[in-house]
Design a protein around this motif. Structure first.
Motif, PDB file in Angstrom:
ATOM      1  N   HIS A  79      -5.911  31.672  67.858  1.00 26.49           N
ATOM      2  CA  HIS A  79      -6.821  32.659  68.449  1.00 26.49           C
ATOM      3  C   HIS A  79      -6.581  34.235  67.783  1.00 26.49           C
ATOM      4  N   TYR A  80      -6.256  34.410  66.508  1.00 29.11           N
ATOM      5  CA  TYR A  80      -5.852  35.662  65.941  1.00 29.11           C
ATOM      6  C   TYR A  80      -7.293  36.314  65.602  1.00 29.11           C
ATOM      7  N   ASN A  81      -7.349  37.612  66.326  1.00 25.80           N
ATOM      8  CA  ASN A  81      -8.497  38.367  65.997  1.00 25.80           C
ATOM      9  C   ASN A  81      -7.945  39.895  65.673  1.00 25.80           C
ATOM     10  N   PRO A  82      -8.334  40.271  64.468  1.00 22.80           N
ATOM     11  CA  PRO A  82      -7.474  41.533  63.973  1.00 22.80           C
ATOM     12  C   PRO A  82      -7.663  42.621  64.973  1.00 22.80           C
ATOM     13  N   ASP A  83      -9.026  42.706  65.549  1.00 22.13           N
ATOM     14  CA  ASP A  83      -9.260  43.971  66.538  1.00 22.13           C
ATOM     15  C   ASP A  83      -8.560  43.660  67.830  1.00 22.13           C
ATOM     16  N   ILE A  84      -8.394  42.394  68.277  1.00 20.57           N
ATOM     17  CA  ILE A  84      -7.575  42.361  69.554  1.00 20.57           C
ATOM     18  C   ILE A  84      -6.277  42.601  69.243  1.00 20.57           C
ATOM     19  N   ALA A  85      -5.466  42.194  68.065  1.00 17.34           N
ATOM     20  CA  ALA A  85      -4.262  42.291  67.591  1.00 17.34           C
ATOM     21  C   ALA A  85      -3.761  43.641  67.826  1.00 17.34           C
ATOM     22  N   LYS A  86      -4.724  44.746  67.521  1.00 20.62           N
ATOM     23  CA  LYS A  86      -4.190  46.018  67.525  1.00 20.62           C
ATOM     24  C   LYS A  86      -4.175  46.836  69.084  1.00 20.62           C
ATOM     25  N   LEU A  87      -4.410  46.072  70.125  1.00 10.20           N
ATOM     26  CA  LEU A  87      -4.604  46.475  71.157  1.00 10.20           C
ATOM     27  C   LEU A  87      -3.417  46.085  72.030  1.00 10.20           C
ATOM     28  N   PRO A  88      -2.549  47.011  72.680  1.00  8.67           N
ATOM     29  CA  PRO A  88      -1.469  46.923  73.434  1.00  8.67           C
ATOM     30  C   PRO A  88      -1.640  46.017  74.802  1.00  8.67           C
ATOM     31  N   VAL A  89      -0.531  45.234  75.086  1.00  9.75           N
ATOM     32  CA  VAL A  89      -0.362  44.767  76.598  1.00  9.75           C
ATOM     33  C   VAL A  89      -0.076  46.000  77.389  1.00  9.75           C
ATOM     34  N   ARG A  90      -0.735  46.439  78.656  1.00 13.61           N
ATOM     35  CA  ARG A  90      -0.372  47.172  79.486  1.00 13.61           C
ATOM     36  C   ARG A  90       0.212  46.599  81.016  1.00 13.61           C
ATOM     37  N   PHE A  91       1.159  47.343  81.366  1.00 18.48           N
ATOM     38  CA  PHE A  91       1.579  46.919  82.850  1.00 18.48           C
ATOM     39  C   PHE A  91       1.738  48.523  83.685  1.00 18.48           C
ATOM     40  N   GLU A  92       0.732  48.520  84.559  1.00 13.19           N
ATOM     41  CA  GLU A  92       0.727  49.748  85.423  1.00 13.19           C
ATOM     42  C   GLU A  92       0.919  49.315  86.915  1.00 13.19           C
ATOM     43  N   HIS A  93       2.022  50.398  87.403  1.00 11.16           N
ATOM     44  CA  HIS A  93       1.999  49.960  88.920  1.00 11.16           C
ATOM     45  C   HIS A  93       2.616  48.680  89.344  1.00 11.16           C
ATOM     46  N   CYS A  94       3.626  48.236  88.651  1.00 10.18           N
ATOM     47  CA  CYS A  94       4.139  46.776  88.545  1.00 10.18           C
ATOM     48  C   CYS A  94       5.421  46.948  89.266  1.00 10.18           C
ATOM     49  N   ASP A  95       5.579  45.936  90.130  1.00 16.74           N
ATOM     50  CA  ASP A  95       7.165  45.943  90.783  1.00 16.74           C
ATOM     51  C   ASP A  95       7.874  44.582  90.151  1.00 16.74           C
ATOM     52  N   PHE A  96       8.656  45.040  89.133  1.00 20.46           N
ATOM     53  CA  PHE A  96       9.669  43.923  88.214  1.00 20.46           C
ATOM     54  C   PHE A  96      11.007  43.879  88.644  1.00 20.46           C
ATOM     55  N   HIS A  97      11.314  44.546  89.883  1.00 18.75           N
ATOM     56  CA  HIS A  97      12.788  44.526  89.960  1.00 18.75           C
ATOM     57  C   HIS A  97      13.369  43.155  90.340  1.00 18.75           C
ATOM     58  N   GLY A  98      14.644  43.251  89.564  1.00 26.32           N
ATOM     59  CA  GLY A  98      15.051  41.880  89.572  1.00 26.32           C
ATOM     60  C   GLY A  98      14.568  40.853  88.283  1.00 26.32           C
ATOM     61  N   ALA A  99      13.440  41.345  87.805  1.00 27.34           N
ATOM     62  CA  ALA A  99      12.770  40.430  86.565  1.00 27.34           C
ATOM     63  C   ALA A  99      13.689  40.271  85.544  1.00 27.34           C
ATOM     64  N   GLN A 100      13.675  39.131  84.642  1.00 28.85           N
ATOM     65  CA  GLN A 100      14.524  38.918  83.471  1.00 28.85           C
ATOM     66  C   GLN A 100      13.357  38.912  82.483  1.00 28.85           C
ATOM     67  N   PHE A 101      13.673  39.472  81.353  1.00 31.53           N
ATOM     68  CA  PHE A 101      13.011  39.272  79.927  1.00 31.53           C
ATOM     69  C   PHE A 101      13.953  38.609  78.976  1.00 31.53           C
ATOM     70  N   THR A 102      13.786  37.538  78.319  1.00 35.74           N
ATOM     71  CA  THR A 102      14.574  36.788  77.492  1.00 35.74           C
ATOM     72  C   THR A 102      13.876  36.511  76.261  1.00 35.74           C
ATOM     73  N   LYS A 103      14.644  36.797  75.373  1.00 29.71           N
ATOM     74  CA  LYS A 103      13.789  36.325  73.841  1.00 29.71           C
ATOM     75  C   LYS A 103      12.473  37.012  73.863  1.00 29.71           C
ATOM     76  N   CYS A 104      12.347  38.118  74.097  1.00 31.39           N
ATOM     77  CA  CYS A 104      10.945  38.967  74.171  1.00 31.39           C
ATOM     78  C   CYS A 104      11.041  40.034  73.195  1.00 31.39           C
ATOM     79  N   ASP A 105       9.947  40.150  72.517  1.00 32.46           N
ATOM     80  CA  ASP A 105       9.884  41.221  71.413  1.00 32.46           C
ATOM     81  C   ASP A 105       9.260  42.411  72.220  1.00 32.46           C
ATOM     82  N   LEU A 106      10.380  43.345  72.314  1.00 34.58           N
ATOM     83  CA  LEU A 106       9.637  44.668  73.107  1.00 34.58           C
ATOM     84  C   LEU A 106       9.923  45.630  72.112  1.00 34.58           C
TER      85      LEU A 106
END
Length: 135
Positions: A79-106
């Motif tokens: 599904h690679y698309n060079p135009d889409i690959a430049k766009l960031p993923v955004r999270f706004e006004h989210c409640d992630f308390h207690g969430a776990q991120f494991t082996k993620c590229d941050l």
């Protein structure tokens, strides 16, 4: 009310459903672009091997959600698309308390106006790291 089984194969259809039960439906190798889901229950729903560029979730309760193997496709991926690959993923006004991120590229992640009390990176409190930097 009795449940009717409807099979659509190799057809172009626009489905408008209101007050309908679509439980246990299965959609494979099909287009579902620009769909609009509002006031629906998606409990137990799985989306697999999907191109979700420009996908938006707003006002969802996600307690117990399990989101994995997600990312921006790299060059050479299906599904690679060079135009889409430049766009960031955004999270706004989210409640992630207690969430776990494991082996993620941050890499290059930016937190703006976020509550980080109790947040840890590899077991180290971010508050303690910020104190070390400011000293």
């Amino acid at each position: 009310m009795e449940c009717e089984r409807l099979e659509i194969v190799e057809a172009w259809k626009i489905i408008e459903a209101k007050h309908a039960c679509l439980d246990y439906s299965k959609i494979e190798a099909s287009g579902a672009e620009h769909m609009h889901w509002e006031d629906v229950s998606l409990v137990g729903t799985k989306i697999m091997n999907a191109n979700m560029s420009h996908f938006e979730v707003d006002g969802a309760q996600m307690g117990g959600a399990y989101i994995h193997n997600i990312g921006i496709p790299k060059e050479g991926d299906l599904h690679y698309n060079p135009d889409i690959a430049k766009l960031p993923v955004r999270f706004e006004h989210c409640d992630f308390h207690g969430a776990q991120f494991t082996k993620c590229d941050l890499s290059n992640v930016e937190l703006m106006d976020c509550e980080v009390k109790g947040m840890k990176i590899n077991g180290i409190l971010v508050e303690d790291l910020l104190k070390l930097i400011s000293e």
